[in-house]
Scaffold this motif. Structure first.
Motif, mmCIF file in Angstrom:
data_model
loop_
_atom_site.group_PDB
_atom_site.id
_atom_site.type_symbol
_atom_site.label_atom_id
_atom_site.label_comp_id
_atom_site.label_asym_id
_atom_site.label_seq_id
_atom_site.Cartn_x
_atom_site.Cartn_y
_atom_site.Cartn_z
ATOM 1 N N LEU A 190 10.357 10.720 -2.796
ATOM 2 C CA LEU A 190 9.391 10.087 -3.699
ATOM 3 C C LEU A 190 8.191 9.551 -2.924
ATOM 4 O O LEU A 190 7.041 9.727 -3.339
ATOM 5 N N SER A 191 8.459 8.892 -1.800
ATOM 6 C CA SER A 191 7.390 8.269 -1.019
ATOM 7 C C SER A 191 6.368 9.296 -0.546
ATOM 8 O O SER A 191 5.155 9.098 -0.673
ATOM 9 N N GLU A 192 6.853 10.414 0.017
ATOM 10 C CA GLU A 192 5.942 11.435 0.525
ATOM 11 C C GLU A 192 5.260 12.199 -0.608
ATOM 12 O O GLU A 192 4.100 12.596 -0.486
ATOM 13 N N PHE A 193 5.968 12.386 -1.725
ATOM 14 C CA PHE A 193 5.397 13.100 -2.865
ATOM 15 C C PHE A 193 4.170 12.361 -3.397
ATOM 16 O O PHE A 193 3.136 12.965 -3.684
ATOM 17 N N VAL A 194 4.274 11.040 -3.527
ATOM 18 C CA VAL A 194 3.155 10.256 -4.054
ATOM 19 C C VAL A 194 1.938 10.377 -3.147
ATOM 20 O O VAL A 194 0.813 10.571 -3.624
ATOM 21 N N GLU A 195 2.130 10.273 -1.849
ATOM 22 C CA GLU A 195 1.006 10.249 -0.922
ATOM 23 C C GLU A 195 0.486 11.641 -0.564
ATOM 24 O O GLU A 195 -0.726 11.824 -0.400
ATOM 25 N N LYS A 196 1.377 12.615 -0.425
ATOM 26 C CA LYS A 196 0.965 13.906 0.120
ATOM 27 C C LYS A 196 1.357 15.093 -0.746
ATOM 28 O O LYS A 196 1.183 16.246 -0.330
ATOM 29 N N GLY A 197 1.897 14.835 -1.932
ATOM 30 C CA GLY A 197 2.197 15.898 -2.870
ATOM 31 C C GLY A 197 3.290 16.821 -2.399
ATOM 32 O O GLY A 197 3.968 16.582 -1.394
ATOM 33 N N ILE A 198 3.435 17.913 -3.097
ATOM 34 C CA ILE A 198 4.516 18.852 -2.786
ATOM 35 C C ILE A 198 4.273 19.555 -1.457
ATOM 36 O O ILE A 198 5.219 19.901 -0.744
ATOM 37 N N VAL A 199 2.996 19.748 -1.072
ATOM 38 C CA VAL A 199 2.704 20.386 0.217
ATOM 39 C C VAL A 199 3.185 19.499 1.360
ATOM 40 O O VAL A 199 3.871 19.955 2.282
ATOM 41 N N GLY A 200 2.826 18.219 1.304
ATOM 42 C CA GLY A 200 3.254 17.292 2.351
ATOM 43 C C GLY A 200 4.757 17.117 2.380
ATOM 44 O O GLY A 200 5.369 17.046 3.459
ATOM 45 N N LEU A 201 5.373 17.044 1.202
ATOM 46 C CA LEU A 201 6.824 16.882 1.126
ATOM 47 C C LEU A 201 7.539 18.089 1.727
ATOM 48 O O LEU A 201 8.501 17.942 2.486
ATOM 49 N N MET A 202 7.071 19.294 1.403
ATOM 50 C CA MET A 202 7.690 20.502 1.951
ATOM 51 C C MET A 202 7.502 20.567 3.474
ATOM 52 O O MET A 202 8.372 21.059 4.193
ATOM 53 N N ALA A 203 6.359 20.055 3.960
ATOM 54 C CA ALA A 203 6.133 20.018 5.406
ATOM 55 C C ALA A 203 7.160 19.107 6.080
ATOM 56 O O ALA A 203 7.725 19.456 7.126
ATOM 57 N N VAL A 204 7.405 17.938 5.481
ATOM 58 C CA VAL A 204 8.389 17.000 6.039
ATOM 59 C C VAL A 204 9.787 17.614 6.014
ATOM 60 O O VAL A 204 10.534 17.536 7.003
ATOM 61 N N ILE A 205 10.150 18.222 4.898
ATOM 62 C CA ILE A 205 11.466 18.872 4.803
ATOM 63 C C ILE A 205 11.585 19.992 5.833
ATOM 64 O O ILE A 205 12.640 20.187 6.452
ATOM 65 N N GLY A 206 10.482 20.723 6.052
ATOM 66 C CA GLY A 206 10.484 21.782 7.054
ATOM 67 C C GLY A 206 10.723 21.229 8.454
ATOM 68 O O GLY A 206 11.466 21.818 9.254
ATOM 69 N N ILE A 207 10.113 20.090 8.766
ATOM 70 C CA ILE A 207 10.319 19.460 10.073
ATOM 71 C C ILE A 207 11.771 19.019 10.225
ATOM 72 O O ILE A 207 12.389 19.214 11.282
ATOM 73 N N TYR A 236 0.812 -1.216 0.000
ATOM 74 C CA TYR A 236 0.000 0.000 0.000
ATOM 75 C C TYR A 236 0.847 1.267 0.000
ATOM 76 O O TYR A 236 0.322 2.360 -0.192
ATOM 77 N N LYS A 237 2.138 1.106 0.240
ATOM 78 C CA LYS A 237 3.034 2.266 0.280
ATOM 79 C C LYS A 237 4.212 2.060 -0.667
ATOM 80 O O LYS A 237 4.632 0.933 -0.911
ATOM 81 N N TYR A 238 4.725 3.157 -1.174
ATOM 82 C CA TYR A 238 5.890 3.122 -2.049
ATOM 83 C C TYR A 238 7.120 3.508 -1.221
ATOM 84 O O TYR A 238 7.511 4.670 -1.152
ATOM 85 N N GLU A 239 7.706 2.487 -0.577
ATOM 86 C CA GLU A 239 8.802 2.730 0.347
ATOM 87 C C GLU A 239 10.124 2.857 -0.404
ATOM 88 O O GLU A 239 10.808 1.886 -0.678
ATOM 89 N N SER A 240 10.444 4.093 -0.704
ATOM 90 C CA SER A 240 11.689 4.390 -1.405
ATOM 91 C C SER A 240 12.359 5.549 -0.668
ATOM 92 O O SER A 240 12.193 5.681 0.543
ATOM 93 N N VAL A 241 13.093 6.378 -1.366
ATOM 94 C CA VAL A 241 13.606 7.601 -0.758
ATOM 95 C C VAL A 241 12.415 8.475 -0.384
ATOM 96 O O VAL A 241 11.446 8.579 -1.150
ATOM 97 N N PHE A 242 12.464 9.103 0.789
ATOM 98 C CA PHE A 242 11.281 9.795 1.311
ATOM 99 C C PHE A 242 10.761 10.875 0.371
ATOM 100 O O PHE A 242 9.560 11.183 0.371
#
Length: 386
Positions: free
Chosen positions: A309-326, A301-307
């Motif tokens: 790519l993984s976060e981009f697929v599930e949460k898009g650029i908004v979610g990815l930028m949030a993770v990078i911000g954290i 159910y998940k694309y476990e690769s480099v985060f």
């Protein structure tokens, strides 16, 4: 202890006993945090904006594109809002809390060693060897902080905690989990830097500690290269016995190359078809149940690769930028800590669980079942040093 501090001890204890009980405690804490927000109409914390963005986009994208996983989106998104619960962080409370973690680590040792002896898998009460690696990685760094604290006080207890640091590190290596080991390594080196910058490590001790940690890491690598096929293949490539190609790279990465190709193809397809909302907020958590799997297993159910790519697929650029911000804000807060007295060294352990998890998540996912408590501990560390 006040009621919230008692709650935190119970929350931490439940995290090592039962994930179901832990999630009940998280839900209680969320209701408590929401009540405080309605009462005070404010939130605080250096991670507040990226945590809010991550939790919100996780639910929104799942509601729109992966509604079957709506309950998982609450678990993976909204549960992280536990970060906003306000817990008082005085010196005695923090010391007792870190000691509590160490006691849990000691009490879990018979379980871990028994399962390693019986099943060759050093697993805790619940979870897999990955959880064991995460747990004992953070236990080891917390023990190291306690050792440095007692050493600064010229108290011989530093020997006990130095021994526990080594013992916990051995358990970490036995798990064969690279992500927690990498997290431990980075957290360890950065901890030495923080202590050095604050004048609690002289140059000789600083370089000696770095060399000692490097010896531990190199030693663990040699051990793993004899017992883990991934490290064996890596050694063969370095020594020229095997070629660096798709198959060997896929072996080293635990099939993450194949999974990553699927993730890239999904993103490329979104760009090609103009799925701008998917690119912005993703396809929803665990959206692999309906997205294509050309190279990776279809039941994943998940694309476990480099985060990225993984976060981009599930949460898009908004979610990815949030993770990078954290990532950025968490490590920045840690390395800029100002230690004013020896007891502050112990409080550095509050940052450790999240930092180890973040480094490990580079090749897994930002989300983890225990992420809410890691975020809350980080917040308590913020308040302590504020």
């Amino acid at each position: 202890m006040d009621l919230k501090q008692t709650y935190l001890f119970l929350l931490v204890l439940s995290a090592f006993i039962s994930i179901s009980v832990f999630e009940i405690f998280v839900a209680v804490g969320l209701l408590w945090a929401f009540y405080e927000f309605l009462k005070n109409r404010r939130t605080e914390g250096v991670l507040k904006f990226p945590v809010l963005a991550f939790g919100s986009v996780s639910v929104l994208s799942t509601v729109l594109y992966a509604p079957k996983m709506i309950t998982k989106s609450i678990e993976e998104g909204i549960f992280q809002f536990l970060y906003f619960l306000k817990v008082k962080a005085d010196r005695d409370f923090v010391f007792r809390l870190i000691i509590f973690f160490i006691i849990i680590g000691i009490l879990l040792l018979p379980v871990v060693f028994y399962k390693y002896y019986r099943f060759s898998q050093p697993t805790p009460v619940w979870g897999s060897t990955f959880e064991t690696g995460q747990f004992y990685g953070m236990f080891a760094v917390m023990s190291a902080f306690l050792s440095f604290y007692f050493y600064s006080k010229k108290d011989k207890k530093f020997i006990l905690f130095a021994f526990l640091t080594l013992l916990f590190f051995v358990v970490l290596v036995l798990t064969h989990r690279r992500s927690p080991l990498l997290g431990f390594m980075v957290a360890g080196y950065l901890s030495f830097v923080v202590l050095y910058l604050n004048g609690y490590m002289k140059k000789v001790l600083f370089w000696g500690a770095n060399i000692f940690l490097s010896v531990l890491i190199v030693g663990s690598y040699f051990y793993l290269s004899k017992t883990d096929v991934r490290f064996q293949v890596l050694n063969d490539i370095v020594l020229g016995k095997k070629e660096l190609n798709f198959n060997t790279l896929n072996t080293i990465s635990n099939s993450r190359i194949r999974i990553g190709i699927d993730a890239v193809n999904i993103i490329k397809n979104d760009i090609k078809q103009g799925n701008w909302l998917n690119l912005l907020i993703g396809h929803g958590v665990r959206s692999g149940y309906y997205l294509p799997h050309e190279y990776s297993p279809k039941n994943w159910y998940k694309y476990e690769s480099v985060f990225i790519l993984s976060e981009f697929v599930e949460k898009g650029i908004v979610g990815l930028m949030a993770v990078i911000g954290i990532f950025f804000l968490a490590f920045k807060r840690f390395v800029t800590v100002k230690i004013k007295e020896p007891s502050d060294i112990v409080a550095l352990g509050l940052f450790v669980p999240l930092l180890i998890h973040l480094i490990g998540s580079v090749f897994t996912f930002f989300w983890d079942a225990l992420l809410p408590v890691y975020l809350l501990l980080f917040k308590i560390g913020e308040n302590y040093f504020r």
